[in-house]
Design an enzyme around this catalytic site. Sequence first.
Site, PDB file in Angstrom:
ATOM      1  N   SER A 183     -10.420   0.988   3.218  1.00  0.00           N
ATOM      2  CA  SER A 183      -9.792  -0.013   2.353  1.00  0.00           C
ATOM      3  C   SER A 183     -10.758  -1.051   1.794  1.00  0.00           C
ATOM      4  O   SER A 183     -10.460  -1.664   0.780  1.00  0.00           O
ATOM      5  CB  SER A 183      -8.673  -0.708   3.116  1.00  0.00           C
ATOM      6  OG  SER A 183      -9.206  -1.407   4.215  1.00  0.00           O
ATOM      7  N   HIS A 211      -4.065   4.754   2.176  1.00  0.00           N
ATOM      8  CA  HIS A 211      -4.480   4.387   0.807  1.00  0.00           C
ATOM      9  C   HIS A 211      -4.677   5.615  -0.086  1.00  0.00           C
ATOM     10  O   HIS A 211      -4.958   5.467  -1.280  1.00  0.00           O
ATOM     11  CB  HIS A 211      -5.798   3.601   0.831  1.00  0.00           C
ATOM     12  CG  HIS A 211      -5.644   2.176   1.253  1.00  0.00           C
ATOM     13  ND1 HIS A 211      -5.162   1.193   0.415  1.00  0.00           N
ATOM     14  CD2 HIS A 211      -5.905   1.566   2.429  1.00  0.00           C
ATOM     15  CE1 HIS A 211      -5.143   0.041   1.056  1.00  0.00           C
ATOM     16  NE2 HIS A 211      -5.587   0.240   2.286  1.00  0.00           N
ATOM     17  N   LYS A 242       2.732   1.652   0.649  1.00  0.00           N
ATOM     18  CA  LYS A 242       1.727   1.376  -0.385  1.00  0.00           C
ATOM     19  C   LYS A 242       2.162   2.092  -1.672  1.00  0.00           C
ATOM     20  O   LYS A 242       3.185   1.716  -2.233  1.00  0.00           O
ATOM     21  CB  LYS A 242       0.337   1.778   0.135  1.00  0.00           C
ATOM     22  CG  LYS A 242      -0.122   0.791   1.217  1.00  0.00           C
ATOM     23  CD  LYS A 242      -1.452   1.093   1.861  1.00  0.00           C
ATOM     24  CE  LYS A 242      -1.846  -0.073   2.759  1.00  0.00           C
ATOM     25  NZ  LYS A 242      -2.472   0.343   4.022  1.00  0.00           N
TER      26      LYS A 242
HETATM   27  C1  LIG Z   1      -2.200  -0.231   5.435  1.00  0.00           C
HETATM   28  C2  LIG Z   1      -2.716   0.696   6.466  1.00  0.00           C
HETATM   29  C3  LIG Z   1      -1.996   0.936   7.644  1.00  0.00           C
HETATM   30  C4  LIG Z   1      -0.748   0.165   7.994  1.00  0.00           C
HETATM   31  O1  LIG Z   1       0.354   0.700   7.336  1.00  0.00           O
HETATM   32  P1  LIG Z   1       1.797   0.055   7.646  1.00  0.00           P
HETATM   33  O2  LIG Z   1       2.761   1.124   7.274  1.00  0.00           O
HETATM   34  O3  LIG Z   1       1.898  -1.169   6.801  1.00  0.00           O
HETATM   35  O4  LIG Z   1       1.806  -0.248   9.113  1.00  0.00           O
HETATM   36  C5  LIG Z   1      -2.472   1.866   8.529  1.00  0.00           C
HETATM   37  N1  LIG Z   1      -3.623   2.547   8.276  1.00  0.00           N
HETATM   38  C6  LIG Z   1      -4.354   2.321   7.168  1.00  0.00           C
HETATM   39  C7  LIG Z   1      -5.606   3.097   6.948  1.00  0.00           C
HETATM   40  C8  LIG Z   1      -3.922   1.380   6.233  1.00  0.00           C
HETATM   41  O5  LIG Z   1      -4.646   1.153   5.137  1.00  0.00           O
END
Ligand SMILES: *Cc1c(COP(=O)(O)O)cnc(C)c1O
Length: 393
Positions: A183, A211, A242
């Site tokens: 990220s 992502h 997301k």
């Molecule tokens: C955003 C993210 C998460 C968390 O996801 P949620 O569904 O909001 O708990 C987990 N792993 C990665 C790689 C992320 O970027």
Amino acid sequence: MSYADLQAILQTELQSIRDQSLYKEEHVLQSPQGREITIDGKKLLNFCSNNYLGLSGTGSLRQASDEALQTWGFGLASVRFICGTQGIHKELETATASFLGMEDAVLYSSCFMANVGLFQTFFTDEDAIISDELNHASIIDAVRLTKSERLIYQHMDMADLETKLQSVSGKRLKVIATDGVFSMDGHIAPLAEICDLADKYGALVMVDDAHGVGVLGTNSKGTPEQTGTIDRIDFLTGTYGKALGGAGGAYTATKKEAAEFLRQRSRTYLFSNALDTGIAGAALFALDYIPKHPELRENLYANTQFFRQEMKKAGFTVSESEHPITPVMFAEESIAVSTAKAMFDEGIFVVGFSFPVVPKGKARIRVQISAAHTKDDITLLVEKFAAIASPKA
Ligand SMILES: *Cc1c(COP(=O)(O)O)cnc(C)c1O
């Protein structure tokens, strides 16, 4: 010991966070999520959400969620295995597995919980987990909750991964764990090479594609599709929070027996409420809508490419990844932060990251492009960058 003791500790800690300029102020939105948002009565173009396909905040998702709530009601007051499984949960699991090209999928309230519920279910003190050093916090914590041997390899460094795989001996199972997309940089994990090493050393492969899903691959299936490795991934976690809608909810997609075993033993699945019906309805809508609307992904890529190209022309340093996460690098930590602040005043919402969130000397503003942005939005963004910040020398 009383709260007064804890209070004193917390006051010191909070002051130290403030002193290091690491205190996180939450911006309160006065509008739905979207290309344009309102904060403090001010309209801003939003370049820092994970709303890659522009679906969050839209009427169509809200309608799909409303319809699911009309049919199934709000709230189940149960975990899945007692009386918390509705038809829509089974439907979403099937649709998710089919969208991703995996055998089955198990729903979780979040990807954090999916990751926590994965490692401790399958891996014991007889096993070894080999994890990229820049993996998401949820993988790090999930791995800590196991009794497995832990090995950390340097970020996307295949030689170091191989060394770590060679150093494991006498273990029952080995698993390589990686983010699909990292990220902070938008780096795309080299899954083909990772799978080759997994084959060579008899390891399993776990990918967290939070992502990547909805964003990468010709059919938006994510990093495994982009890298041609779907058939080679054993565990694929991801979020509906997301690109796939943005509210929350998540899944672990895997093989048939592994999914069956998760439903029997995964603690964050068994001992936590069923995914909200409204989220399930919206996620089902997104999984159906995305493949029928390739223009979303096309816009996203065109926008991302245009932004990178224009920033380079203006003399800025941007990363080479194809992913819409585009860090703009700054030589000075304070410039990244003050630039983000000045951009806010000019109606552009971006966030500056400095040490210790990113390494010293790697301060950046992380721009996240969306399919919802127009070419004019991006032109304006580049103009503001050029006017406010001088490019890194
Ligand atoms: C955003 C993210 C998460 C968390 O996801 P949620 O569904 O909001 O708990 C987990 N792993 C990665 C790689 C992320 O970027």
